[in-house]
Design a protein around this motif. Structure first.
Motif, short mmCIF file in Angstrom:
data_model
loop_
_atom_site.label_atom_id
_atom_site.label_comp_id
_atom_site.label_asym_id
_atom_site.label_seq_id
_atom_site.Cartn_x
_atom_site.Cartn_y
_atom_site.Cartn_z
N ALA A 54 42.35 -27.33 15.50
CA ALA A 54 41.01 -27.38 16.07
C ALA A 54 39.95 -27.32 14.99
N TRP A 55 40.18 -26.48 13.98
CA TRP A 55 39.21 -26.38 12.89
C TRP A 55 39.27 -27.61 11.97
N GLY A 56 40.49 -27.96 11.55
CA GLY A 56 40.63 -29.04 10.58
C GLY A 56 40.09 -30.36 11.07
N HIS A 57 40.10 -30.56 12.38
CA HIS A 57 39.57 -31.79 12.98
C HIS A 57 38.09 -31.97 12.68
N GLU A 58 37.40 -30.86 12.33
CA GLU A 58 35.94 -30.91 12.14
C GLU A 58 35.53 -30.99 10.67
N TRP A 59 36.44 -30.75 9.73
CA TRP A 59 36.17 -30.90 8.30
C TRP A 59 34.94 -30.13 7.83
N GLN A 60 34.94 -28.83 8.12
CA GLN A 60 33.90 -27.95 7.65
C GLN A 60 34.29 -27.31 6.31
N LEU A 61 33.33 -26.72 5.62
CA LEU A 61 33.60 -26.02 4.36
C LEU A 61 34.11 -24.60 4.58
N LEU A 408 36.93 -38.30 26.49
CA LEU A 408 36.61 -36.88 26.44
C LEU A 408 36.24 -36.49 25.01
N LYS A 409 35.07 -35.85 24.86
CA LYS A 409 34.60 -35.49 23.54
C LYS A 409 34.74 -34.00 23.24
N TYR A 410 34.61 -33.13 24.26
CA TYR A 410 34.65 -31.68 24.02
C TYR A 410 35.52 -30.98 25.07
N VAL A 411 36.26 -29.97 24.60
CA VAL A 411 36.99 -29.06 25.48
C VAL A 411 36.53 -27.65 25.13
N ALA A 431 37.29 -28.99 19.99
CA ALA A 431 37.43 -27.76 20.76
C ALA A 431 36.27 -26.84 20.42
N LEU A 432 35.70 -26.25 21.46
CA LEU A 432 34.67 -25.23 21.30
C LEU A 432 35.24 -23.93 21.84
N PHE A 433 35.49 -22.97 20.95
CA PHE A 433 36.08 -21.71 21.36
C PHE A 433 34.98 -20.80 21.91
N VAL A 434 35.17 -20.39 23.15
CA VAL A 434 34.10 -19.75 23.89
C VAL A 434 33.75 -18.37 23.33
N HIS A 435 34.67 -17.74 22.60
CA HIS A 435 34.39 -16.39 22.11
C HIS A 435 33.33 -16.38 21.02
N GLY A 436 33.08 -17.52 20.39
CA GLY A 436 32.14 -17.53 19.28
C GLY A 436 30.87 -18.29 19.53
N GLY A 437 30.79 -19.00 20.66
CA GLY A 437 29.59 -19.78 20.93
C GLY A 437 29.32 -20.81 19.85
N TYR A 438 28.07 -21.17 19.72
CA TYR A 438 27.72 -22.23 18.76
C TYR A 438 27.78 -21.73 17.31
N ARG A 439 27.70 -20.42 17.09
CA ARG A 439 27.75 -19.91 15.72
C ARG A 439 29.11 -20.15 15.10
N VAL A 444 29.34 -28.43 17.17
CA VAL A 444 28.83 -28.72 18.51
C VAL A 444 27.39 -28.23 18.59
N THR A 445 26.51 -29.04 19.15
CA THR A 445 25.13 -28.62 19.40
C THR A 445 24.88 -28.64 20.90
N PRO A 446 23.96 -27.79 21.40
CA PRO A 446 23.66 -27.80 22.83
C PRO A 446 23.22 -29.17 23.33
N GLU A 447 22.45 -29.87 22.50
CA GLU A 447 21.95 -31.18 22.91
C GLU A 447 23.09 -32.18 23.08
N ASP A 448 24.02 -32.19 22.11
CA ASP A 448 25.12 -33.13 22.20
C ASP A 448 26.06 -32.76 23.35
N LEU A 449 26.20 -31.46 23.60
CA LEU A 449 27.06 -31.04 24.70
C LEU A 449 26.49 -31.48 26.04
N ARG A 450 25.16 -31.36 26.20
CA ARG A 450 24.53 -31.81 27.44
C ARG A 450 24.68 -33.32 27.60
#
Length: 503
Positions: A54-61, A408-411, A431-439, A444-450
């Motif tokens: 789930a993390w590696g799919h996003e290629w963050q630092l 499907l773009k987000y789970v 994947a957006l893990f609900v325990h951490g929210g957007y932080r 994921v951004t709220p705008e893109d999710l909407r």
């Protein structure tokens, strides 16, 4: 079988100076055995691999719990073989094989080839190097960097070649990209260099400063991310090992030490087969040379320093260590034992040791297979690796497409359910893990999710058929669609599904 036949005659091979061939055969057997077992038996990705994917799919630092090297490697290893995970299992065993080779290389520098070989083979008797390794995670990935650093630093200190200093720094920096506990190697060895007169002399030369500069430059991008993220990965360590009262700390510390001793039992039994008591009438050994004294001091610091540092830090902060955190810190314990007992390697003893080593190699593999095959059939229970993740991914994707007609773009969900749905879905959503929210999920951004919408998934059997309150609070407007039963080998899992429609 090839393995018993080869190891039964290994004493004769050693007499012909074939320790390197014995090592190659042992490493090959380990890698093949522990790659095939999970590839054939594990039907679903483990929790750690699901999280890394789930993390590696996003290629963050960086991510909420870890530096990014492990998620990146895991993502790459699952791209070209589809959703088959054999490449992850192979990578895990390459990490263990690299540890064995690095320990062998250091052993050859400080002792005989035979003792170096014994020091490597003893590691097969440590729990952390076999049974849990199919769960390719940050702990397994850090192991080879710790082992390589120990070997390369010795080369740098003794040979004083600038290339070795630079390589040591690069390995140190990459080790920190794998896991922060690489620092448990770096700090004790830095103390060793400061404390030992022979090593301290190198500080007047450019080598150590090349090491430090290379390591810092290698790790710098992630250091910047740590600050920019508000230190979320450092906060995780504090949450994972919270400060406790002194009495509770002592209980947990005793439990930790007991678990480490239990993990060593097979290795200690192997070592006892080679033990020799001192002969009082034997001719005294000649006084050791300065280089021998340095090598022994270096090995003691390398084998015991990481764990001693971790326990000291734990005691100072009153934060009890977790059992598995010791796993990457024990790479050189076998070599320390081998050089301490200085075994008499007679033909009979070697054959006995070889047969015992085969048992130590095969017994954990048999227990692993029994656990995977027997648990659902005999006990009616399931491991996470029995979970029907492919079925969940297909259900989520099909129901989303039936409602929206779009990819499907987000789970959204917890690590396990959202991670499985995201990885096994043909659309491979984020994947957006609900325990951490957007932080904790900055991709994921709220705008893109909407705009894009999402599917919410949860464990309906334990949380109920209604949308869980923490889901509903963060993502209002989701509409319940169904409670989906998915069949595992021993039980039916009830999964709640809700759709957050795109605006």
């Amino acid at each position: 079988m090839i393995l018993p036949g080869a190891l039964q005659t290994w004493s004769d091979t050693l007499q012909r100076q074939g320790a390197g061939r014995i090592l190659a055969l042992a490493v090959l057997c380990h890698v093949i055995l522990w790659t095939l077992l999970p590839s054939l038996l594990l039907k679903n990705a483990s929790l750690d691999i699901i999280e890394a994917l789930a993390w590696g799919h996003e290629w963050q630092l960086g991510y909420e719990k870890d530096p990014p090297l492990w998620p990146w490697v895991t993502e790459v290893l699952t791209v070209w073989p589809g959703k088959n995970l054999w490449a992850c299992y192979l990578a895990a065993q390459i990490c263990i094989g690299t540890v064995f080779v690095a320990v062998w290389q250091l052993g050859r520098r400080i002792t005989s080839k035979r003792e170096a070989l014994i020091g490597v083979l003893l590691l097969e008797g440590v729990y952390y190097f076999n049974f849990p390794t199919p769960e390719f995670n940050d702990i397994v990935l850090q192991m080879p960097f710790g082992a390589l650093f120990g070997w390369l630093l010795h080369r740098a200190l003794t040979d004083n070649r600038l290339g070795d200093w630079c390589l040591s720094g690069l390995v140190a920096g990459l080790g920190l990209w794998a896991r922060y506990s690489m620092g448990a190697y770096l700090i004790p060895m830095a103390i060793f260099v400061l404390a030992h007169p022979q090593a301290r002399r190198r500080l007047a030369e450019p080598g150590p400063w090349v090491l430090v500069s290379t390591a810092l430059l290698t790790f710098l991008p992630h250091m910047v991310w740590i600050v920019d993220s508000g230190f979320i990965s450092i906060e995780y360590v504090a949450r994972r090992a919270p400060e406790v009262a002194k009495s509770a700390y002592l209980i947990k510390l005793v439990s930790f030490i007991g678990a480490q001793l239990a993990a060593f039992i097979p290795m200690l039994l192997l070592a006892l087969m080679l033990w020799r008591w001192r002969d009082k009438d034997a001719t005294p050994s000649p006084s050791p040379s300065d280089s021998h004294k340095f090598n022994q001091a270096y090995l003691a610091a390398l084998a015991l320093g990481p764990l001693a540092f971790s326990l000291t830090l734990s005691a100072m902060t009153q934060r009890p260590p977790r059992v598995m955190w010791a796993a990457p810190l024990l790479c050189f314990v076998g070599l320390l034992i081998a050089t301490s007992i200085r075994p008499v390697l007679t033909t009979d003893r070697l054959r006995t040791f070889g047969r015992a080593w085969i048992v130590v190699l095969l017994l954990p593999a048999m227990l692993f297979a029994l656990d995977q095959l027997g648990r659902p059939l005999l006990a009616g229970k399931e491991n996470r690796t029995h979970f029907p993740g492919r079925q969940l991914g297909a259900e989520v994707t099909d129901r989303w497409f039936a409602e929206t007609g779009k990819p499907l773009k987000y789970v959204i969900g917890d690590t396990w359910y959202a991670g499985n749905a995201a990885f096994y879905s043909d659309d491979r959503p984020s994947a957006l893990f609900v325990h951490g929210g957007y932080r904790f999920n900055p991709w994921v951004t709220p705008e893109d999710l909407r705009k894009s919408g999402a599917v919410l998934v949860w464990d309906a059997e334990h949380e109920g058929a209604e949308i869980p309150p923490n889901f509903a609070e963060q993502f209002p407007g989701a509409a319940i669609r169904t409670e989906v039963p998915i069949q595992g080998p021993a039980s039916v899992h009830k999964v709640g599904i809700a759709i957050l429609f795109p605006s």
